[in-house]
Design a protein around this motif. Structure first.
Motif, short mmCIF file in Angstrom:
data_model
loop_
_atom_site.label_atom_id
_atom_site.label_comp_id
_atom_site.label_asym_id
_atom_site.label_seq_id
_atom_site.Cartn_x
_atom_site.Cartn_y
_atom_site.Cartn_z
N THR A 236 0.83 -1.20 0.00
CA THR A 236 0.00 0.00 0.00
C THR A 236 0.87 1.25 0.00
O THR A 236 0.65 2.17 -0.80
CB THR A 236 -0.94 0.01 1.22
N ARG B 234 -11.65 2.32 -3.51
CA ARG B 234 -12.21 1.44 -2.49
C ARG B 234 -11.95 1.97 -1.10
O ARG B 234 -12.40 1.37 -0.12
CB ARG B 234 -11.59 0.05 -2.60
N VAL B 235 -11.19 3.04 -1.00
CA VAL B 235 -10.79 3.54 0.31
C VAL B 235 -11.24 4.98 0.50
O VAL B 235 -11.36 5.74 -0.46
CB VAL B 235 -9.26 3.44 0.51
N GLU C 122 -11.72 1.53 4.40
CA GLU C 122 -12.38 1.23 3.12
C GLU C 122 -13.74 1.92 3.03
O GLU C 122 -14.41 2.13 4.03
CB GLU C 122 -12.55 -0.28 2.95
N ARG C 123 -14.11 2.24 1.78
CA ARG C 123 -15.45 2.78 1.53
C ARG C 123 -16.45 1.64 1.64
O ARG C 123 -16.19 0.54 1.19
CB ARG C 123 -15.56 3.34 0.11
N LEU D 139 -6.84 -0.81 -3.83
CA LEU D 139 -7.21 0.56 -3.50
C LEU D 139 -8.25 1.14 -4.45
O LEU D 139 -8.93 2.11 -4.13
CB LEU D 139 -5.97 1.45 -3.50
#
Length: 112
Positions: free
Chosen positions: A6, A75-76, A94-95, A54
């Protein structure tokens, strides 16, 4: 998500800008134009972010040229890096799918 991967992916040129721009679904072409990133580089960065977890493929929509185009959304919501005596810690928020759906509803209502 692997913290080392990441952090490495976030340090790559253009990746943080792409994540910042994908709160709503966008195609690679849109990202390339909006962020002034060469198209080939933009495709590579989107692939890199997707592999890292991500960014995700949100949908395949019909483009202005009447072709199916992939659109991506992050996604975050947040990535936090905290440096410690032992090294560092990476925390990824995360979303949620609920948030994505609510964002879509609000965008649709605003377009009407």
């Amino acid at each position: 998500m692997d913290p080392d991967e990441t952090l490495l992916v976030l340090g790559t040129q253009y990746n943080s800008a792409i994540l910042g721009a994908t709160d709503e679904p966008k195609s690679v072409k849109q990202l390339s134009n909006d962020l002034d990133i060469p198209i080939a580089t933009c495709y590579r960065r989107v692939e890199e972010l997707t592999e890292a977890g991500l960014l995700e493929l949100d949908d395949r929509v019909l483009s202005d040229e009447h072709r199916r185009t992939s659109v991506y959304r992050r996604r975050v919501d947040e990535v936090t890096v905290q440096f410690t005596e032992a090294g560092y810690e990476v925390d990824v928020a995360e979303r949620s799918q609920v948030k994505n759906k609510l964002d879509d509803v609000w965008r649709t209502m605003a377009d009407d």
